[in-house]
Write a protein that holds these residues in place. Structure first.
Motif, short mmCIF file in Angstrom:
data_model
loop_
_atom_site.label_atom_id
_atom_site.label_comp_id
_atom_site.label_asym_id
_atom_site.label_seq_id
_atom_site.Cartn_x
_atom_site.Cartn_y
_atom_site.Cartn_z
N PHE A 54 5.69 0.48 23.08
CA PHE A 54 6.35 -0.78 23.39
C PHE A 54 6.87 -1.37 22.08
N VAL A 55 8.18 -1.56 21.98
CA VAL A 55 8.79 -2.14 20.78
C VAL A 55 9.18 -3.58 21.08
N VAL A 56 8.72 -4.49 20.22
CA VAL A 56 9.11 -5.90 20.33
C VAL A 56 10.17 -6.17 19.28
N THR A 57 11.35 -6.58 19.71
CA THR A 57 12.43 -6.85 18.77
C THR A 57 13.39 -7.87 19.35
N ALA A 58 14.02 -8.63 18.46
CA ALA A 58 15.06 -9.57 18.88
C ALA A 58 16.44 -8.95 18.78
N SER A 59 16.52 -7.71 18.29
CA SER A 59 17.80 -7.04 18.09
C SER A 59 18.14 -6.15 19.28
N ALA A 60 19.15 -6.55 20.05
CA ALA A 60 19.59 -5.72 21.17
C ALA A 60 20.16 -4.39 20.67
N ARG A 61 20.82 -4.44 19.53
CA ARG A 61 21.41 -3.21 18.97
C ARG A 61 20.33 -2.19 18.63
N LEU A 62 19.33 -2.61 17.86
CA LEU A 62 18.28 -1.67 17.48
C LEU A 62 17.40 -1.33 18.67
N GLY A 63 17.22 -2.30 19.56
CA GLY A 63 16.45 -2.03 20.76
C GLY A 63 17.05 -0.91 21.58
N ALA A 64 18.38 -0.88 21.68
CA ALA A 64 19.04 0.19 22.43
C ALA A 64 18.78 1.55 21.79
N LEU A 65 18.79 1.61 20.47
CA LEU A 65 18.53 2.87 19.78
C LEU A 65 17.08 3.32 19.98
N LEU A 66 16.15 2.39 19.87
CA LEU A 66 14.73 2.73 20.04
C LEU A 66 14.41 3.06 21.49
N GLY A 67 15.08 2.37 22.41
CA GLY A 67 14.91 2.70 23.81
C GLY A 67 15.41 4.10 24.12
N GLY A 68 16.45 4.52 23.41
CA GLY A 68 16.96 5.87 23.59
C GLY A 68 15.98 6.95 23.15
N LEU A 69 15.01 6.57 22.30
CA LEU A 69 13.97 7.50 21.88
C LEU A 69 12.82 7.58 22.88
N GLY A 70 12.81 6.67 23.85
CA GLY A 70 11.75 6.67 24.85
C GLY A 70 10.84 5.46 24.82
N ALA A 71 11.12 4.49 23.94
CA ALA A 71 10.28 3.29 23.87
C ALA A 71 10.66 2.30 24.96
N VAL A 72 9.67 1.51 25.38
CA VAL A 72 9.91 0.36 26.24
C VAL A 72 10.25 -0.82 25.34
N ILE A 73 11.35 -1.47 25.59
CA ILE A 73 11.79 -2.56 24.73
C ILE A 73 11.38 -3.90 25.33
N VAL A 74 10.67 -4.68 24.52
CA VAL A 74 10.25 -6.03 24.90
C VAL A 74 11.08 -7.00 24.07
N PRO A 75 12.07 -7.68 24.67
CA PRO A 75 12.88 -8.62 23.89
C PRO A 75 12.01 -9.75 23.34
N GLU A 76 12.09 -9.96 22.05
CA GLU A 76 11.26 -10.99 21.43
C GLU A 76 11.68 -12.36 21.92
N ALA A 77 10.70 -13.13 22.40
CA ALA A 77 10.99 -14.47 22.89
C ALA A 77 11.29 -15.40 21.72
N PRO A 78 12.18 -16.38 21.91
CA PRO A 78 12.44 -17.34 20.84
C PRO A 78 11.17 -18.10 20.47
N VAL A 79 10.91 -18.21 19.18
CA VAL A 79 9.72 -18.92 18.71
C VAL A 79 10.12 -19.84 17.56
N VAL A 80 9.28 -20.83 17.29
CA VAL A 80 9.54 -21.74 16.18
C VAL A 80 8.94 -21.22 14.88
N GLU A 81 8.02 -20.25 15.00
CA GLU A 81 7.37 -19.72 13.81
C GLU A 81 8.33 -18.89 12.98
N THR A 82 7.99 -18.72 11.71
CA THR A 82 8.77 -17.86 10.82
C THR A 82 7.80 -16.93 10.09
N GLY A 83 8.36 -15.93 9.41
CA GLY A 83 7.56 -15.05 8.57
C GLY A 83 6.48 -14.32 9.35
#
Length: 218
Positions: free
Chosen positions: A62-91
């Motif tokens: 399961f890959v957590v990422t806010a990047s749809a572009r990279l998520g598509a590449l990682l999904g193509g390798l067989g990963a389940v993509i979890v779109p990162e939810a917007p958060v107020v935290e940083t770092g």
């Protein structure tokens, strides 16, 4: 294989792995400046997931990422993509919040499978090293793999039903040990310990053997 199809051996031996991936121009700032840094960060994530998907002990990534572009590449390798939810935290706070989101998704889908969290910056990661580490981790309720310097964490592991609180960031090894994660007895040369933040880290990983995506950039 669906979660309902596991036998007793699968319950003891299989793992779902959560990988947080930043996927932005800010990734890996300690590697220097310029577009090459972002390409390297992407390649690290791609090689990490490629090795995990190839490991026999890993049931799903399961890959957590806010990047749809990279998520598509990682999904193509067989990963389940979890779109990162917007958060107020940083770092590191944002990193840990994303991991918590990935853990929730992984355990909802695979409640009867062991859980691991692995950083997405292990370009020399080898499937055999993953299987060896996870076999050791299966003997502990909570365990971990420290980085090569011995102060950070590259991997957290927890058996079925055991809670995990990610504390990645400065001094994460001590923080995770304080939560009861036992340090696995892996050799210093294990590819699980070779995360890359600096040019020196990248050279050390190169000596082990970089994965295909990172190698293609050299």
């Amino acid at each position: 294989m669906t979660p309902l199809a596991f036998g007793l051996k699968s319950l003891a031996d299989n793992w779902v792995v959560v990988v947080p991936v930043k996927g932005s121009s800010e990734a890996k700032s300690r590697l220097g400046v310029g577009p090459g840094r972002a390409a390297l960060a992407d390649a690290f994530a791609l090689d990490t997931v490629t090795a995990l998907v190839a490991a026999s002990a890993v049931e799903r990534v399961f890959v957590v990422t806010a990047s749809a572009r990279l998520g598509a590449l990682l999904g193509g390798l067989g990963a389940v993509i979890v779109p990162e939810a917007p958060v107020v935290e940083t770092g590191h706070a944002r990193l840990n919040a994303g991991i918590v989101q990935g853990i929730a998704a992984a355990r909802l889908a695979y409640p009867q499978v062991n859980l691991a969290v692995m950083t997405g910056d292990l370009p020399a990661l080898r499937p055999g090293d993953i299987d060896a580490a996870f076999a050791l981790g299966a003997a502990q309720p909570r365990s971990m793999v420290p980085d090569a310097e011995g102060v950070g964490t590259t991997t957290l592991l927890a058996r079925v039903g055991v809670t995990v609180t990610p504390r990645f960031g400065l001094g994460s090894r001590d923080a995770h040990q304080g939560d009861g994660h036992v340090v696995l007895d892996l050799p210093p040369t294990s590819s699980l310990r070779r995360d890359v933040d600096t040019a020196a880290d990248l050279e050390a990983a190169r000596l082990i053997g970089l994965g295909p995506h990172t190698s293609a950039l050299f």
